[in-house]
Scaffold this motif. Sequence first.
Motif, PDB file in Angstrom:
ATOM      1  N   GLN A 103      -4.998 -34.622 -13.515  1.00 29.94           N
ATOM      2  CA  GLN A 103      -3.794 -35.331 -13.114  1.00 29.94           C
ATOM      3  C   GLN A 103      -3.316 -34.914 -11.731  1.00 29.94           C
ATOM      4  N   TYR A 104      -4.248 -34.419 -10.908  1.00 31.19           N
ATOM      5  CA  TYR A 104      -3.863 -33.875  -9.605  1.00 31.19           C
ATOM      6  C   TYR A 104      -3.252 -34.935  -8.703  1.00 31.19           C
ATOM      7  N   HIS A 105      -3.602 -36.188  -8.915  1.00 27.15           N
ATOM      8  CA  HIS A 105      -3.159 -37.258  -8.030  1.00 27.15           C
ATOM      9  C   HIS A 105      -1.791 -37.818  -8.401  1.00 27.15           C
ATOM     10  N   LYS A 106      -1.175 -37.315  -9.473  1.00 30.13           N
ATOM     11  CA  LYS A 106       0.054 -37.901  -9.989  1.00 30.13           C
ATOM     12  C   LYS A 106       1.294 -37.152  -9.493  1.00 30.13           C
ATOM     13  N   MET A 107       2.432 -37.827  -9.550  1.00 30.27           N
ATOM     14  CA  MET A 107       3.703 -37.207  -9.200  1.00 30.27           C
ATOM     15  C   MET A 107       4.002 -36.065 -10.171  1.00 30.27           C
ATOM     16  N   SER A 108       4.627 -34.999  -9.675  1.00 29.78           N
ATOM     17  CA  SER A 108       4.973 -33.884 -10.548  1.00 29.78           C
ATOM     18  C   SER A 108       6.075 -34.304 -11.516  1.00 29.78           C
ATOM     19  N   THR A 109       6.039 -33.741 -12.705  1.00 30.00           N
ATOM     20  CA  THR A 109       7.063 -34.023 -13.703  1.00 30.00           C
ATOM     21  C   THR A 109       8.435 -33.597 -13.197  1.00 30.00           C
ATOM     22  N   GLU A 110       8.485 -32.464 -12.493  1.00 29.76           N
ATOM     23  CA  GLU A 110       9.762 -31.944 -12.009  1.00 29.76           C
ATOM     24  C   GLU A 110      10.435 -32.927 -11.052  1.00 29.76           C
ATOM     25  N   ARG A 111       9.654 -33.478 -10.108  1.00 28.75           N
ATOM     26  CA  ARG A 111      10.226 -34.425  -9.150  1.00 28.75           C
ATOM     27  C   ARG A 111      10.667 -35.706  -9.849  1.00 28.75           C
ATOM     28  N   CYS A 112       9.876 -36.198 -10.757  1.00 28.78           N
ATOM     29  CA  CYS A 112      10.231 -37.405 -11.493  1.00 28.78           C
ATOM     30  C   CYS A 112      11.565 -37.229 -12.210  1.00 28.78           C
ATOM     31  N   VAL A 113      11.736 -36.095 -12.873  1.00 22.57           N
ATOM     32  CA  VAL A 113      12.961 -35.863 -13.644  1.00 22.57           C
ATOM     33  C   VAL A 113      14.162 -35.659 -12.727  1.00 22.57           C
ATOM     34  N   ARG A 114      13.980 -35.019 -11.583  1.00 22.22           N
ATOM     35  CA  ARG A 114      15.097 -34.891 -10.640  1.00 22.22           C
ATOM     36  C   ARG A 114      15.615 -36.268 -10.230  1.00 22.22           C
ATOM     37  N   LEU A 115      14.693 -37.195 -10.010  1.00 26.51           N
ATOM     38  CA  LEU A 115      15.094 -38.552  -9.647  1.00 26.51           C
ATOM     39  C   LEU A 115      15.763 -39.264 -10.823  1.00 26.51           C
ATOM     40  N   ILE A 116      15.251 -39.065 -12.025  1.00 29.19           N
ATOM     41  CA  ILE A 116      15.867 -39.668 -13.206  1.00 29.19           C
ATOM     42  C   ILE A 116      17.314 -39.185 -13.359  1.00 29.19           C
ATOM     43  N   LEU A 117      17.535 -37.889 -13.191  1.00 27.35           N
ATOM     44  CA  LEU A 117      18.887 -37.346 -13.341  1.00 27.35           C
ATOM     45  C   LEU A 117      19.817 -37.873 -12.252  1.00 27.35           C
ATOM     46  N   ALA A 118      19.294 -38.070 -11.057  1.00 30.57           N
ATOM     47  CA  ALA A 118      20.107 -38.682 -10.002  1.00 30.57           C
ATOM     48  C   ALA A 118      20.518 -40.094 -10.413  1.00 30.57           C
ATOM     49  N   GLY A 119      19.571 -40.835 -11.009  1.00 27.18           N
ATOM     50  CA  GLY A 119      19.881 -42.184 -11.462  1.00 27.18           C
ATOM     51  C   GLY A 119      20.892 -42.207 -12.596  1.00 27.18           C
ATOM     52  N   LEU A 120      20.738 -41.305 -13.561  1.00 32.52           N
ATOM     53  CA  LEU A 120      21.681 -41.241 -14.671  1.00 32.52           C
ATOM     54  C   LEU A 120      23.068 -40.836 -14.187  1.00 32.52           C
ATOM     55  N   SER A 121      23.123 -39.879 -13.273  1.00 31.59           N
ATOM     56  CA  SER A 121      24.408 -39.395 -12.774  1.00 31.59           C
ATOM     57  C   SER A 121      25.188 -40.484 -12.059  1.00 31.59           C
ATOM     58  N   ASN A 122      24.455 -41.452 -11.491  1.00 27.85           N
ATOM     59  CA  ASN A 122      25.093 -42.524 -10.729  1.00 27.85           C
ATOM     60  C   ASN A 122      24.939 -43.884 -11.392  1.00 27.85           C
ATOM     61  N   ARG A 123      24.510 -43.875 -12.654  1.00 25.75           N
ATOM     62  CA  ARG A 123      24.419 -45.074 -13.479  1.00 25.75           C
ATOM     63  C   ARG A 123      23.617 -46.190 -12.818  1.00 25.75           C
ATOM     64  N   VAL A 124      22.457 -45.821 -12.295  1.00 31.40           N
ATOM     65  CA  VAL A 124      21.538 -46.802 -11.713  1.00 31.40           C
ATOM     66  C   VAL A 124      20.910 -47.605 -12.844  1.00 31.40           C
ATOM     67  N   LYS A 125      20.919 -48.915 -12.719  1.00 33.99           N
ATOM     68  CA  LYS A 125      20.484 -49.766 -13.836  1.00 33.99           C
ATOM     69  C   LYS A 125      18.963 -49.849 -13.977  1.00 33.99           C
ATOM     70  N   GLU A 126      18.231 -49.765 -12.877  1.00 34.76           N
ATOM     71  CA  GLU A 126      16.769 -49.759 -12.968  1.00 34.76           C
ATOM     72  C   GLU A 126      16.221 -48.829 -11.899  1.00 34.76           C
ATOM     73  N   MET A 127      15.328 -47.939 -12.305  1.00 32.86           N
ATOM     74  CA  MET A 127      14.775 -46.949 -11.391  1.00 32.86           C
ATOM     75  C   MET A 127      13.274 -47.153 -11.253  1.00 32.86           C
ATOM     76  N   TRP A 128      12.811 -47.282 -10.014  1.00 29.87           N
ATOM     77  CA  TRP A 128      11.380 -47.298  -9.731  1.00 29.87           C
ATOM     78  C   TRP A 128      11.018 -45.936  -9.169  1.00 29.87           C
ATOM     79  N   ILE A 129      10.125 -45.239  -9.841  1.00 30.71           N
ATOM     80  CA  ILE A 129       9.765 -43.872  -9.441  1.00 30.71           C
ATOM     81  C   ILE A 129       8.252 -43.794  -9.335  1.00 30.71           C
ATOM     82  N   ALA A 130       7.733 -43.658  -8.119  1.00 31.87           N
ATOM     83  CA  ALA A 130       6.283 -43.593  -7.930  1.00 31.87           C
ATOM     84  C   ALA A 130       5.968 -43.186  -6.497  1.00 31.87           C
ATOM     85  N   GLN A 131       4.873 -42.469  -6.360  1.00 31.27           N
ATOM     86  CA  GLN A 131       4.358 -42.177  -5.034  1.00 31.27           C
ATOM     87  C   GLN A 131       3.611 -43.405  -4.518  1.00 31.27           C
TER      88      GLN A 131
END
Length: 329
Positions: free
Chosen positions: A250-278
């Motif tokens: 899975q070396y080519h994939k986004m790290s779990t830590e970075r993905c979750v940091r972005l998810i929490l930013a979205g939840l904290s600001n009530r973003v309705k749809e989040m696209w998360i990808a390198q």
Amino acid sequence: MCTVKQLHEDMLIRFIAADADLTLLWAAAVGKRPGVALRQKVVWITGASSGIGEELAYQLSASGARLVLSARRENELHRVKRKCLELSSLEDEDILVLPLDLLDRSSHREKTDAVLQHFSKIDVLVNNSGRSQRGLFLNTDIDVYSSLMELNYLGTVSITQHVLQHMIHHGDGIIATVSSIAGLVGAPLSSGYAASKHAIQGFFNTLRTELTDYPNITISTICPGPVVSQIVHNAFSEQVNKPLSNAGDQYHKMSTERCVRLILAGLSNRVKEMWIAQQPFLLVFYLWQYTPTLAWYITSLLGRKRVQNFKAGLDADTAYFTKPKAKTS
């Protein structure tokens, strides 16, 4: 003074380096912080024993949220709880371990009541449980498709219905569901998984419009591209009980830590749809949104590469643009 050309070049560089949609990146940069917006909130995470769900538990506990950890493997949930307590100032009673089988829909009312009995409220539900798929449609038993819809779609809808009744009563809450890039774009070798995620997208987009009388209830869908997690290792193959022969690295994939940091930013600001990808996967999101004809062409090229890798016994996701190398023992 910046010229128009320099401005365009700067925007292009920023997009090339981006790993989320512009709304989400803006929320992460200047929006509310998780330690403020989510502190002391009760967050129920399904699929909390590994991958994105496990990392969500760690980062949420560090932000001061109180947690309900659910999955089928109770021993793994207790392991996650112990680490959450180590990472935070939470007390034992601030984290409830609640084993949950999404397929057992008759138990979902009882499980919801157990959370309310312990915490008296549910502020955030994160629907994260689910399984992926690797297999060509013509070689795959129909039971695999049934299992994917039962788990990824109907199980998620069921637990959401029970929690939403509580949130409507209180007039506030967030229901966030981890969908996928496959919820917006067809993914070769994952036709059943993509179908279940498309169903999720359609359901929650519709539910959001039904809740216009409850402006403080947020329906958020999270669409990650390839992220390091256990979902590939647990993926369905051509038969329900047949394990996947090669999950690949899975070396080519986004790290779990970075993905979750972005998810929490979205939840904290009530973003309705989040696209998360390198990149180039983020580009695929935008192409499908704005230039579907070009998107079809590029997706066909990537899909052909993915199927070729799979038929050669290699990881289907690895090395889209370079010659893949088989794993050595």
